[in-house]
Design a protein around this motif. Structure first.
Motif, mmCIF file in Angstrom:
data_model
loop_
_atom_site.group_PDB
_atom_site.id
_atom_site.type_symbol
_atom_site.label_atom_id
_atom_site.label_comp_id
_atom_site.label_asym_id
_atom_site.label_seq_id
_atom_site.Cartn_x
_atom_site.Cartn_y
_atom_site.Cartn_z
ATOM 1 N N PRO A 5 0.797 -1.230 0.000
ATOM 2 C CA PRO A 5 0.000 0.000 0.000
ATOM 3 C C PRO A 5 0.830 1.280 0.000
ATOM 4 O O PRO A 5 0.486 2.243 -0.678
ATOM 5 C CB PRO A 5 -0.844 -0.115 1.268
ATOM 6 C CG PRO A 5 -0.904 -1.575 1.553
ATOM 7 C CD PRO A 5 0.380 -2.150 1.038
ATOM 8 N N GLU A 6 1.932 1.282 0.703
ATOM 9 C CA GLU A 6 2.729 2.509 0.774
ATOM 10 C C GLU A 6 3.382 2.858 -0.569
ATOM 11 O O GLU A 6 3.784 3.990 -0.795
ATOM 12 C CB GLU A 6 3.784 2.425 1.888
ATOM 13 C CG GLU A 6 4.760 1.276 1.763
ATOM 14 C CD GLU A 6 4.273 -0.027 2.387
ATOM 15 O OE1 GLU A 6 5.065 -0.974 2.426
ATOM 16 O OE2 GLU A 6 3.105 -0.111 2.825
ATOM 17 N N ALA A 7 3.475 1.906 -1.484
ATOM 18 C CA ALA A 7 4.078 2.170 -2.789
ATOM 19 C C ALA A 7 3.058 2.561 -3.850
ATOM 20 O O ALA A 7 3.410 3.150 -4.863
ATOM 21 C CB ALA A 7 4.853 0.945 -3.257
ATOM 22 N N THR A 8 1.788 2.264 -3.621
ATOM 23 C CA THR A 8 0.797 2.472 -4.679
ATOM 24 C C THR A 8 0.579 3.944 -5.012
ATOM 25 O O THR A 8 0.272 4.268 -6.163
ATOM 26 C CB THR A 8 -0.546 1.808 -4.333
ATOM 27 O OG1 THR A 8 -1.048 2.359 -3.127
ATOM 28 C CG2 THR A 8 -0.402 0.312 -4.221
ATOM 29 N N ASN A 9 0.729 4.853 -4.074
ATOM 30 C CA ASN A 9 0.535 6.269 -4.371
ATOM 31 C C ASN A 9 1.541 6.742 -5.422
ATOM 32 O O ASN A 9 1.167 7.387 -6.409
ATOM 33 C CB ASN A 9 0.643 7.107 -3.093
ATOM 34 C CG ASN A 9 0.186 8.529 -3.312
ATOM 35 O OD1 ASN A 9 -0.733 8.785 -4.094
ATOM 36 N ND2 ASN A 9 0.829 9.462 -2.632
ATOM 37 N N ALA A 10 2.799 6.405 -5.237
ATOM 38 C CA ALA A 10 3.824 6.791 -6.214
ATOM 39 C C ALA A 10 3.589 6.095 -7.557
ATOM 40 O O ALA A 10 3.743 6.707 -8.619
ATOM 41 C CB ALA A 10 5.210 6.453 -5.672
ATOM 42 N N ARG A 28 0.744 5.134 -8.832
ATOM 43 C CA ARG A 28 -0.397 5.771 -9.489
ATOM 44 C C ARG A 28 0.009 7.084 -10.155
ATOM 45 O O ARG A 28 -0.457 7.398 -11.252
ATOM 46 C CB ARG A 28 -1.521 6.021 -8.490
ATOM 47 C CG ARG A 28 -2.229 4.760 -8.045
ATOM 48 C CD ARG A 28 -3.186 5.077 -6.888
ATOM 49 N NE ARG A 28 -3.504 3.895 -6.169
ATOM 50 C CZ ARG A 28 -4.693 3.310 -6.199
ATOM 51 N NH1 ARG A 28 -5.653 3.838 -6.913
ATOM 52 N NH2 ARG A 28 -4.911 2.218 -5.512
ATOM 53 N N LYS A 29 0.874 7.861 -9.509
ATOM 54 C CA LYS A 29 1.325 9.121 -10.100
ATOM 55 C C LYS A 29 2.110 8.867 -11.384
ATOM 56 O O LYS A 29 1.897 9.535 -12.399
ATOM 57 C CB LYS A 29 2.175 9.906 -9.090
ATOM 58 C CG LYS A 29 1.356 10.517 -7.983
ATOM 59 C CD LYS A 29 2.235 11.248 -6.980
ATOM 60 C CE LYS A 29 1.371 11.765 -5.835
ATOM 61 N NZ LYS A 29 2.181 12.342 -4.764
ATOM 62 N N VAL A 30 3.015 7.913 -11.352
ATOM 63 C CA VAL A 30 3.784 7.584 -12.544
ATOM 64 C C VAL A 30 2.847 7.090 -13.642
ATOM 65 O O VAL A 30 2.952 7.489 -14.808
ATOM 66 C CB VAL A 30 4.880 6.536 -12.235
ATOM 67 C CG1 VAL A 30 5.504 6.003 -13.509
ATOM 68 C CG2 VAL A 30 5.933 7.131 -11.318
ATOM 69 N N HIS A 31 1.899 6.235 -13.278
ATOM 70 C CA HIS A 31 0.936 5.722 -14.253
ATOM 71 C C HIS A 31 0.166 6.855 -14.904
ATOM 72 O O HIS A 31 -0.020 6.875 -16.128
ATOM 73 C CB HIS A 31 -0.014 4.725 -13.570
ATOM 74 C CG HIS A 31 -1.021 4.153 -14.505
ATOM 75 N ND1 HIS A 31 -2.308 4.618 -14.577
ATOM 76 C CD2 HIS A 31 -0.923 3.157 -15.424
ATOM 77 C CE1 HIS A 31 -2.971 3.939 -15.491
ATOM 78 N NE2 HIS A 31 -2.153 3.045 -16.011
ATOM 79 N N ASP A 32 -0.291 7.820 -14.105
ATOM 80 C CA ASP A 32 -1.003 8.972 -14.664
ATOM 81 C C ASP A 32 -0.145 9.707 -15.684
ATOM 82 O O ASP A 32 -0.610 10.056 -16.771
ATOM 83 C CB ASP A 32 -1.433 9.938 -13.554
ATOM 84 C CG ASP A 32 -2.705 9.495 -12.862
ATOM 85 O OD1 ASP A 32 -3.375 8.577 -13.373
ATOM 86 O OD2 ASP A 32 -3.028 10.075 -11.816
ATOM 87 N N PHE A 33 1.103 9.977 -15.359
ATOM 88 C CA PHE A 33 1.977 10.699 -16.274
ATOM 89 C C PHE A 33 2.217 9.919 -17.567
ATOM 90 O O PHE A 33 2.379 10.505 -18.628
ATOM 91 C CB PHE A 33 3.312 11.037 -15.608
ATOM 92 C CG PHE A 33 3.207 12.132 -14.589
ATOM 93 C CD1 PHE A 33 2.690 13.382 -14.920
ATOM 94 C CD2 PHE A 33 3.613 11.909 -13.287
ATOM 95 C CE1 PHE A 33 2.589 14.391 -13.969
ATOM 96 C CE2 PHE A 33 3.513 12.904 -12.329
ATOM 97 C CZ PHE A 33 3.000 14.160 -12.677
ATOM 98 N N LEU A 34 2.240 8.600 -17.471
ATOM 99 C CA LEU A 34 2.494 7.782 -18.648
ATOM 100 C C LEU A 34 1.268 7.618 -19.539
ATOM 101 O O LEU A 34 1.405 7.367 -20.735
ATOM 102 C CB LEU A 34 2.999 6.392 -18.228
ATOM 103 C CG LEU A 34 4.385 6.353 -17.584
ATOM 104 C CD1 LEU A 34 4.691 4.946 -17.090
ATOM 105 C CD2 LEU A 34 5.443 6.826 -18.558
ATOM 106 N N THR A 35 0.072 7.730 -18.965
ATOM 107 C CA THR A 35 -1.130 7.423 -19.741
ATOM 108 C C THR A 35 -2.000 8.626 -20.071
ATOM 109 O O THR A 35 -2.809 8.557 -20.981
ATOM 110 C CB THR A 35 -2.001 6.388 -19.006
ATOM 111 O OG1 THR A 35 -2.373 6.914 -17.729
ATOM 112 C CG2 THR A 35 -1.274 5.072 -18.842
ATOM 113 N N VAL A 36 -1.863 9.728 -19.366
ATOM 114 C CA VAL A 36 -2.732 10.883 -19.611
ATOM 115 C C VAL A 36 -2.418 11.527 -20.959
ATOM 116 O O VAL A 36 -3.309 11.857 -21.722
ATOM 117 C CB VAL A 36 -2.627 11.913 -18.459
ATOM 118 C CG1 VAL A 36 -3.321 13.199 -18.809
ATOM 119 C CG2 VAL A 36 -3.231 11.322 -17.194
ATOM 120 N N GLY A 37 -1.153 11.711 -21.266
ATOM 121 C CA GLY A 37 -0.764 12.305 -22.535
ATOM 122 C C GLY A 37 -0.390 11.232 -23.534
ATOM 123 O O GLY A 37 0.396 10.342 -23.233
ATOM 124 N N ALA A 38 -0.952 11.329 -24.722
ATOM 125 C CA ALA A 38 -0.634 10.341 -25.754
ATOM 126 C C ALA A 38 0.753 10.617 -26.320
ATOM 127 O O ALA A 38 1.139 11.768 -26.523
ATOM 128 C CB ALA A 38 -1.668 10.396 -26.866
#
Length: 161
Positions: free
Chosen positions: A23-28, A30-40
């Motif tokens: 659980p303590e790693a999922t926040n980071a 998720r942030k990386v995932h957002d940066f990788l998937t939000v912009g095409a």
């Protein structure tokens, strides 16, 4: 002409990354995932721009192809005892498994994969309160015709637990 989401129309779908982490790693993560998937990525943007020049006939054929696949799988699911929630634009079919005497989507998902070779997504993963999806599973129909035919054969062979 409105064509909907470019990613769906030209098979530039989102790539999902699944992992198990403390659980303590999922926040980071998720942030990386957002940066990788939000912009095409630039090449995907160029591909999408090119796809916007395709003739209307391309999209008409694509619409008919997905409609045929949707109708085929939905009918198989109905005939094998699933309650089908007809999709209105997605290439997924949400179903209810309560009529099959299941009340645990996770257990059903494991059983369907292990005993019948058909993979689905547990419905509870789509709810803030997972208990609301405990009798739901999601099927995907953006597959090759032979894959859907195989799934139909396997689903028609469902037997009790």
């Amino acid at each position: 002409m409105a064509r909907g989401r470019t990613s769906t129309c030209v098979s530039l779908t989102v790539h999902n990354i699944w992992l198990i982490a403390p659980p303590e790693a999922t926040n980071a993560i998720r942030k990386v995932h957002d940066f990788l998937t939000v912009g095409a990525a630039a090449p995907l943007q160029e591909g999408a721009a090119l796809a916007l020049t395709f003739p209307d006939e391309y999209y008409a054929r694509l619409t008919n192809l997905y409609r045929e696949k949707r109708d085929f799988l939905a009918n198989v699911l109905r005939e094998t005892g699933f309650r089908v929630y007809d999709p209105h634009g997605a290439y997924y079919i949400m179903t209810d498994i309560a009529g099959l005497d299941w009340d645990n989507d996770i257990a059903f998902t494991h059983w369907l994969i292990e005993e019948h070779g058909v993979a689905v997504v547990p419905g509870s993963s789509f709810y803030r309160d997972p208990t609301l999806g405990r009798t739901k599973v999601r099927f995907c129909y953006c597959k090759k015709p032979e894959t859907l035919e195989t799934a139909a054969r396997l689903l028609r062979g469902l037997r009790g637990r």
